[in-house]
Design a protein around this motif. Structure first.
Motif, short mmCIF file in Angstrom:
data_model
loop_
_atom_site.label_atom_id
_atom_site.label_comp_id
_atom_site.label_asym_id
_atom_site.label_seq_id
_atom_site.Cartn_x
_atom_site.Cartn_y
_atom_site.Cartn_z
N THR A 1 0.85 -1.21 0.00
CA THR A 1 0.00 0.00 0.00
C THR A 1 0.88 1.25 0.00
OG1 THR A 1 -1.55 -1.27 1.34
CG2 THR A 1 -1.98 1.07 1.13
N GLU A 2 1.93 1.21 0.83
CA GLU A 2 2.85 2.36 0.88
C GLU A 2 3.52 2.54 -0.48
OE1 GLU A 2 4.91 5.59 2.13
OE2 GLU A 2 3.34 4.60 3.28
N ALA A 3 3.91 1.41 -1.10
CA ALA A 3 4.56 1.50 -2.42
C ALA A 3 3.59 2.07 -3.45
CB ALA A 3 5.04 0.11 -2.85
N PHE A 4 2.32 1.67 -3.35
CA PHE A 4 1.30 2.19 -4.26
C PHE A 4 1.23 3.71 -4.14
CE2 PHE A 4 -3.26 3.49 -4.52
CZ PHE A 4 -3.45 3.26 -5.87
N GLN A 5 1.24 4.22 -2.91
CA GLN A 5 1.20 5.67 -2.70
C GLN A 5 2.48 6.32 -3.19
OE1 GLN A 5 -1.37 7.16 -1.93
NE2 GLN A 5 -2.65 5.59 -0.98
N ARG A 6 3.61 5.72 -2.81
CA ARG A 6 4.92 6.28 -3.15
C ARG A 6 5.09 6.42 -4.65
NH1 ARG A 6 7.84 9.53 -0.62
NH2 ARG A 6 9.64 8.78 0.41
N PHE A 7 4.66 5.38 -5.37
CA PHE A 7 4.85 5.39 -6.83
C PHE A 7 3.64 6.04 -7.51
CE2 PHE A 7 8.12 2.37 -5.77
CZ PHE A 7 9.07 2.53 -6.77
N HIS A 8 3.14 7.10 -6.91
CA HIS A 8 2.06 7.89 -7.51
C HIS A 8 0.89 7.02 -7.93
CE1 HIS A 8 5.06 10.92 -7.32
NE2 HIS A 8 5.84 10.26 -8.15
N GLU A 9 0.46 6.18 -7.00
CA GLU A 9 -0.71 5.33 -7.23
C GLU A 9 -0.57 4.49 -8.49
OE1 GLU A 9 -4.30 7.59 -6.67
OE2 GLU A 9 -3.83 7.83 -4.55
N ASP A 10 0.55 3.82 -8.59
CA ASP A 10 0.83 2.99 -9.76
C ASP A 10 -0.11 1.78 -9.78
OD1 ASP A 10 1.90 0.82 -11.25
OD2 ASP A 10 3.82 1.87 -11.34
#
Length: 1544
Positions: free
Chosen positions: A1045-1054
């Motif tokens: 989830t954090e990665a999703f946010q970090r990568f501009h909702e990839d």
């Protein structure tokens, strides 16, 4: 800061608050957060510590500091309000000091307002510039020196807003006194008024100077203290000068203002000088007008001068002269001598003359300047204090017009790593530096606008589009005269208006996004007079590089240097300019001096081997044009200078044995006996043997041969591969394929390399190409491109042209080797006994010279990478490590990446950002970085340099060590998931600009990339290994979800992270969340079939879970308790249908998963429906179910509960049939054995069907079972005659006759195939011609006969060929309406036979010809834009030697003969023609005669018509026009020619 903070903090904007916070060092993340929370001045005043700690999550320290500073600011504001007094012109000493220390950023840069959407990365750069701009306001104005007094031919320049020393009086008579006049109003007057005003000021000043015998300069366009309050005293503003002669002619007033000694005054007053004022914010030209007064003693001796000053009287509208007076300089003013002082003044004339005489003598007696050691200064600047110019350092050259003599002395430049040249000489390509450079090197010519980067282009794409790292980029900054496009040179002011912004963007892009600080040096090479654009360029570099330490200036002429100096000193002070400039050295001296400190000899010659056993010269220019290859020459490294070897050989050797990649210099040093030999592992001998075998001539030789080295990570596979190249460089043309170039480029360059300087393309040495760490797909593409190229060149078949030596990491190299021993070699961590002896000997030698930890990888290797040794080593190393330090954090991060992501690294500039090193002196940059690392990190980290960009990065010396570190460093409290979370949240790393693309791709791979055995991994994983570790070893699904989830946010909702989250949730049966994430991904990429497939899988798994729950309930199934499950299944089907649509529309990928999944969910749904009480228990339950699904009938038990579903359920049989037909057709076109190498995409379909043929047979049968009468399918029962055609079709389907692919699979699959086929045929009408079948039924019927005939030629059920041909006449006459299977059967059944009459042949040819034409069209629709080698045509039948149906030989018949080989070797055997030679095959097939014309294969048709046949393997077609024989195959694209042989 005073200037900016004049306005009360209450009025500050958010960005002004940010600037203020930055000024006392608040961390960037806090500033950003406050900016996001919209904290402006007013809010700042209301803040308290509590707010900062709770809302902004600040630590107590910074929160306290901010409040303290805010209160201090308010107090000082109040005090200054009380004391406010007007400020005077003169400055105190302290103020003077401050001015000296001001930062360059005071030069405000004009930042064009960003009108368009600015990409994020440019936003950063703009913000930095904006900050710089804001700081301008906060700092004082810079000092500058006046123009050198009374010197001719000086090219000088002032910069607006810089400040001259205050006006002065005379103190030693020869040092000029100064007077300033702003002249702002006067300059706008008409000619008469202006001349009167100018003459009055000049003559007043001149008389004053001459009377006291002092030199002086009066400056117009410089602020006087009495004037405008917005400026400071002595500030340069400039005045517009439309006609210079107005000012020159104004001095004609001399003759009217002086009654005597007019010519004396003329001699002492020099003509006006016009010094241009450079203003970065304006395009209007302004000048400072200066007049020098030089009262030489020989002219003025014993004279006193009286003047009548001109004055324009407005009342009379004309110039009148004031009364005559004697003037003198008093301090910094010019005043008349009063009557009472006049006597005294006359008396002292003699004294003044004596003083003047003395001063003039002293002026000429000053000692000559000390001669600088320019040679040493130059080498120190160019080498950054080292002994040699660094090989890897990039140089940026800024230059103007070269003199012809200088062009003969540029060898030093030719040897340097020049990144780009900013060339201000429009003729450079015709007669300047560019033309000379292009004789030796390749360069790409650009203009400034080429460096504009669009928002959707990544830096990586941009650099590769412009080939920035392969060849020098030559930027014409002010037009190019030989260019036909619209690029004309322009004058300075036009340049500033039109090109200035472009220049700023280019420089900013290079310094802030392409090359990290410290990796490059900028050289200003000033070979002709300096113009303003060059100065602007200096300023832009100075600002963007944040300092001067990497900028040097080389200039032969003192005069040219002067203007440069006057400008540069304002930015960085006289001392810095002096220290980094080399002035007065001739180009020939520079050339000779710098060649001595270059690591390679100037203009060294390189040679390649040639076919006739000699060598040829490889020109550097040609070598650079083949930029995708690193070419290995016969005399590689011979150009290395002796001094460099002696200095560096130890380092080079140590770096290799520590674990660095082997370099050519390692081999060369060993070969030349400078160091000990590089050990050859056993694999080296194996590869050499395979290479030796490949080089033996053999008529069946394929033109492109492959040898694969599979190796454990870090076991020396790459060294073996490079050793092979090194030792063959004198006999073959050898090259390494550089990563990240397109296959087309590599193939083109490889062909050029093969034919370079050879006379005959048929007689060239083979090229040995090393390809490292690329996937199989890339190798296949490359092989394909090379084969096509060889074909186009018409190289004779049997000539070996290329050997692809592929070197790839694998976790099980030996298994790979067993699979294909003729092509593959393995390199593992295990050493053989012989290798152990070699390594032990070498280790003893090395340990005498180096400590074991400095040759660590070698020691590990000699220990066979034993786990104990690695464990022991890591334990010792980490003994006293400080777990809290930033360096340990860095070791953690690198270890995590290196453990999970193959070949990952972190760039040095990322590390520096993390360790917060601000390195001001590049010279000591590396030293500073290593000093900070500490002992443990020094041993663990290996410094790498990217081969193309030379950007430095680090990784841990060996993957096994990285793994061990991770285990030992993570204490009980810390887990890999928390470490990964910290890494994700490390903003400094995430947002660092340099190497950002690589860093983000590694980070992404850490969370998304699944392992694949085909990629050399240990196992096939469902998630990335890190996520699997968190779920399985840490037993924490929650943490895995948090990470993604954090990665999703970090990568501009990839959306691909959302897709992973959906998969993770449904794997653990959290279906609501899975649905949310699948929908999130699908919203972002609504046309991505892989994401839509994942969405379908969510519902499919949900449906399965619901079915399971119903089964576990043990309650009878009713419409009510199954409604929920049915709804979910229908939703899944809907998603898979969307996925199919998206897959069909995508012309670059094939994703058939939607069709497979639709059938599987359909079958499960049918199973559920038929198990309902209403349909399962009664005697007629099944027919009741059929009635419900196939007609309008709805049983009352389901009517209400299934109200929303009836329509969709009744379409189920149709949609499933469509999906099955699509799959069947796809399988009939292309080869179906799924290759071992699956491509790696984050978007692989979820459930890969590995045996689609078996699957299709099974599912068709299941589908048939549900829709046919169950009672009728009891084994061996007779089939009643009163069945409807639909029921019969369903029974046929159940028996495996529902599609031609399933029927043909009976040739190999089933034991009682003959009985089944006879049973299937018995279900068709006895007289099929009358029965009016549909196309599919006819096709299935015909194929069933052909298959039965193949299996049992004696069977009485088999129809004759004639009957089947007659049946084909029922296919539509309009061939556009025919199904591909119908067209295929037409080509097969109507292929002419030898015994046909001419008329029959003609009719048959026409039928075949028309069918082939339409097959070809259908084929291309099906193929989309996918390379043919990825979807190989499947040849179903070959033309055999029998008659009737016996002439069709199915491919499976002779697959049994060559069963022993692996898939890839089998393919090689077919392609090379080896398999066709087997006598069993030759007996079965008919040999057809034909001929080739211009590479096309033809067969003789009737009436001399020719019939073109597609060759199955293009390279086997002879290039000359020949008579040939071949075997004929039948595919869904038409007939194909196999095993083409030229008739002797």
């Amino acid at each position: 800061m005073a200037d900016e903070l004049d306005q009360s903090p209450k009025n500050w904007t958010e960005s002004q608050v940010s600037t203020w916070l930055r000024s006392f060092g608040v961390k960037a993340q806090y500033i950003e957060k406050l900016y996001e929370e919209e904290v402006d001045g007013q809010i700042l005043l209301a803040l308290n510590e509590d707010f900062l700690k709770t809302k902004i999550c600040m630590k107590s320290g910074p929160a306290h500091l901010i409040i303290k500073k805010r209160d201090e600011l308010l107090n000082s504001q109040q005090k200054s309000q009380e004391k406010k007094k007007p400020t005077g012109g003169k400055k105190t000493e302290v103020e003077q000091k401050n001015i000296k220390q001001t930062s360059v950023q005071c030069q405000s840069t004009t930042c064009e307002g960003p009108t368009t959407q600015i990409p994020e990365r440019d936003q950063d750069v703009l913000e930095e510039r904006q900050t710089a701009k804001e700081q301008c306001v906060l700092t004082s104005k810079e000092d500058c020196k006046p123009r050198p007094f009374d010197q001719e031919g000086i090219d000088f320049l002032y910069v607006k807003n810089r400040v001259l020393q205050p006006e002065s009086g005379a103190f030693n008579l020869t040092s000029p006194c100064h007077e300033f006049k702003s002249f702002a109003l006067a300059a706008t007057l008409d000619r008469t008024r202006l001349q009167a005003k100018f003459a009055k000021e000049v003559l007043k000043f001149a008389t004053g100077c001459m009377n006291i015998r002092s030199n002086g300069t009066i400056h117009f366009g410089v602020m006087d203290s009495k004037e405008d309050t917005g400026y400071v005293h002595g500030e340069i503003v400039g005045i517009p000068v439309s006609e210079k002669d107005i000012y020159v002619d104004a001095l004609d007033y001399i003759e009217r203002s002086f009654s005597s000694d007019k010519e004396h005054v003329r001699q002492c007053v020099r003509p006006p000088r016009f010094i241009e004022v450079m203003d970065r914010d304006s395009t209007e030209k302004k000048y400072v007008v200066e007049v020098d007064i030089v009262p030489s003693i020989s002219i003025v001796k014993s004279k006193v001068y009286a003047v009548r000053l001109p004055n324009f009287k407005e009342t009379t509208n004309k110039v009148e002269f004031e009364k005559e007076m004697i003037l003198r300089r008093v301090g910094s003013k010019t005043e008349p001598v009063s009557d009472k002082d006049l006597g005294d003044f006359y008396q002292r004339v003699k004294d003044r003359d004596t003083q003047r005489e003395e001063a003039e003598k002293c002026q000429f007696l000053s000692a000559p300047g000390i001669c600088q050691d320019l040679g040493r200064k130059l080498t120190m600047l160019m080498t950054s204090g080292k002994k040699f110019i660094e090989k890897e350092k990039w140089f940026i050259l800024v230059t103007n017009k070269f003199k012809p003599d200088d062009l003969c002395n540029i060898d030093w430049l030719l040897n340097m790593n020049i990144f780009c040249v900013f060339d201000f000489d429009p003729d450079s390509k015709i007669s300047g530096l560019c033309s000379r450079y292009l004789q030796h090197h390749a360069a790409n010519i650009h203009f400034l606008q080429s460096y504009r980067i669009s928002s959707d282009t990544s830096i990586k794409e941009f650099t590769s589009n412009l080939h920035l790292f392969e060849q020098t980029s030559w930027i014409f900054c002010n037009g190019r005269t030989d260019f036909q496009g619209n690029e004309t040179p322009c004058d300075e002011m036009t340049w500033i208006k039109t090109k200035m912004t472009l220049l700023r963007e280019s420089v900013s892009l290079i310094c802030k996004q392409i090359l990290p600080k410290g990796t490059f040096q900028v050289i200003f090479l000033l070979t002709s007079p300096v113009e303003k654009p060059l100065l602007h360029t200096f300023y832009e570099f100075f600002t963007d590089m944040e300092g001067h330490e990497d900028i040097i200036c080389i200039c032969e002429s003192e005069n040219n240097f002067q203007k440069w100096q006057s400008f540069a000193e304002g930015s960085c002070g006289p001392e810095t300019v002096n220290n980094s400039s080399v002035v007065g050295m001739k180009m020939s001296h520079i050339n000779a001096t710098l060649q001595q400190v270059q690591p390679v000899k100037a203009c060294a010659k390189k040679h390649l081997p040639v076919f006739v056993k000699g060598t040829c010269l490889l020109e550097t220019l040609k070598e650079e044009q083949m930029y995708s290859l690193e070419i290995l020459t016969v005399d590689h490294c011979d150009e290395t200078s002796e001094d460099f070897i002696n200095e560096e050989k130890e380092n080079i050797e140590r770096q290799f044995y520590r674990g660095g990649r082997v370099t050519w210099l390692n081999f060369w040093l060993a070969e030349q006996k400078y160091v000990g030999e590089v050990i050859e592992r056993n694999a080296y001998g194996e590869v050499s043997q395979l290479l030796h075998d490949a080089l033996k001539w053999n008529a069946d030789q394929t033109p492109v041969n492959s040898i694969n080295i599979y190796h454990h990570p870090g076991s020396g596979g790459s060294t073996v591969a490079r050793q092979v190249l090194w030792n063959n460089r004198k006999d073959l043309r050898c090259a390494v394929v550089k990563p990240s170039y397109s296959v087309a480029d590599v193939a083109q360059h490889s062909v050029e390399l093969r034919e370079y300087e050879e006379k005959d393309p048929q007689r060239c040495l083979p090229v040995l190409l090393l390809i490292e760490d690329s996937d199989k797909e890339y190798l296949d593409d490359l092989r394909n491109e090379l084969e096509v190229a060889i074909n186009v060149k018409r190289i004779q078949y049997g000539t070996l042209c290329f050997i692809l030596l592929s070197c790839r990491q694998s976790h099980d190299p030996e298994k790979r080797c067993k699979k294909s021993p003729l092509q593959n070699v393995s390199v593992t961590h295990k050493l053989s006994d012989q290798e152990k002896r070699k390594f032990a000997g070498k280790r003893q030698v090395l340990e005498k010279r180096y400590e074991p930890q400095f040759i660590l990888t070698f020691v590990l290797m000699s220990e066979g990478f034993s786990e104990d040794y690695v464990q022991h080593f890591v334990t010792n190393l980490l003994k006293n490590i400080d777990h809290k330090s930033a360096v340990t954090r860095l070791i953690h991060y690198v270890a995590l990446l290196n453990t999970y992501v193959q070949n990952s690294f972190i760039s040095q500039s990322h590390c520096e950002a993390l360790l917060a090193i601000t390195i001001h002196l590049e010279r000591f940059r590396q030293y500073e970085f290593e000093r900070l690392l500490g002992d443990q990190a020094k041993l663990l980290f290996l410094h790498l340099k990217d081969e193309t960009t030379h950007i430095e990065s680090i990784r841990i010396i060996h993957p096994l060590v990285a793994k061990e570190i991770l285990q030992q460093l993570l204490s009980n409290q810390q887990t890999q998931s928390s470490l990964a979370m910290n890494l994700l949240c490390e903003t400094v790393l995430f947002e660092h600009r340099f190497g950002r693309d690589e860093y983000l791709s590694f980070l992404r791979a850490l969370f998304i990339r699944r392992t694949r055995i085909s990629k050399g991994d240990e196992y096939d994983s469902f998630f990335s290994p890190l996520i699997e570790h968190v779920c399985e070893n840490e037993k924490s699904l929650r943490k895995a979800i948090e990470l993604l989830t954090e990665a999703f946010q970090r990568f501009h909702e990839d959306p691909f992270f959302a897709q992973q989250l959906a998969r993770l949730h449904y794997s653990y049966e959290k279906f609501e969340d899975a649905k949310y994430w699948a929908e999130t991904a699908a919203k972002k990429l609504p046309n991505n079939s892989y994401i839509l497939d994942t969405k379908g899988q969510v519902y499919r798994k949900w449906f399965q879970a619901k079915c399971k729950a119903i089964d576990n309930d043990n309650a009878p199934k009713t419409a009510q308790n199954t409604a929920d499950a049915v709804e979910t299944a229908l939703k899944a089907l809907e998603c898979f249908q969307e996925c199919e649509k998206a897959a069909e529309a995508d012309i670059e990928n094939v994703n058939s998963s939607g069709f497979f999944s639709e059938v599987e969910v359909g079958c499960s749904l049918l199973k559920l429906i038929s198990s309902l009480q209403v349909f399962a228990n009664r005697g007629n339950g099944h027919s009741e179910c059929m009635k419900y699904l196939l007609t309008d009938y709805i049983p009352e038990e389901v009517e209400e509960a299934w109200q929303p579903f009836h329509g969709r359920l009744k379409k189920l049989h149709k949609t499933m049939q469509d999906a099955l037909e699509w799959i069947e057709e796809d399988l009939s076109y292309f080869q179906t054995d799924i290759s071992a190498d699956e491509e790696e995409t984050p978007e692989r379909p979820e459930e890969k069907i590995s045996h689609p043929l078996k699957w299709l047979a099974k599912k068709s049968s299941e589908y048939g079972k549900y829709f046919s009468e169950a009672a009728l399918l009891q084994h061996g029962q007779l089939i009643p005659a009163n069945l409807t055609p639909f029921q019969k079709r369903m029974i046929i389907c159940h028996l495996g006759g529902g599609n031609i692919t399933s029927i043909l699979s009976k040739l190999t699959e089933q034991r009682d195939a003959v009985r089944l086929l006879e049973r299937i045929l018995s279900l068709y009408p006895s007289n099929p011609i009358k029965a009016k079948f549909g196309q599919r039924d006819i096709a299935n019927y015909i194929v069933a006969h052909i298959t039965l005939n193949s299996l049992s030629p004696q069977s009485s059920e088999v129809a004759s060929l004639k009957d089947l041909q007659a049946l084909c006449h029922q296919f539509p006459t309009d061939k556009r309406k025919c199904l591909p299977s119908a067209l295929f059967l037409l080509t097969l059944l109507f292929w002419p036979e030898d015994r046909d009459t001419d008329h029959e042949k003609e009719t048959k040819y026409e039928i075949v010809q028309s069918a082939v034409e339409h097959l070809e069209k259908d084929y291309w629709t099906k193929m989309k834009d996918i390379p043919q080698r990825k979807r190989r045509l499947y040849t179903h039948f070959f033309l055999g030697s029998g008659n009737g149906l016996d002439k069709f030989v199915h491919k499976r018949k002779f697959e049994k003969i060559i069963k022993v080989f692996s898939v890839s070797e089998k393919r090689m055997k077919w392609l090379s023609g080896e398999a066709w030679k087997k006598p069993e095959i030759a007996q079965m097939l008919k040999c057809v005669s034909g001929w080739t014309e211009d590479g096309v294969v033809y067969l003789q048709g009737p009436k001399k018509k020719k019939f073109s046949i597609l060759p199955l393997h293009v390279p086997s077609v002879p290039h000359s026009n020949e008579n040939i024989t071949f075997y004929l195959g039948f595919t869904f694209r038409g007939p194909v020619a196999c095993n083409i042989i030229v008739k002797k």
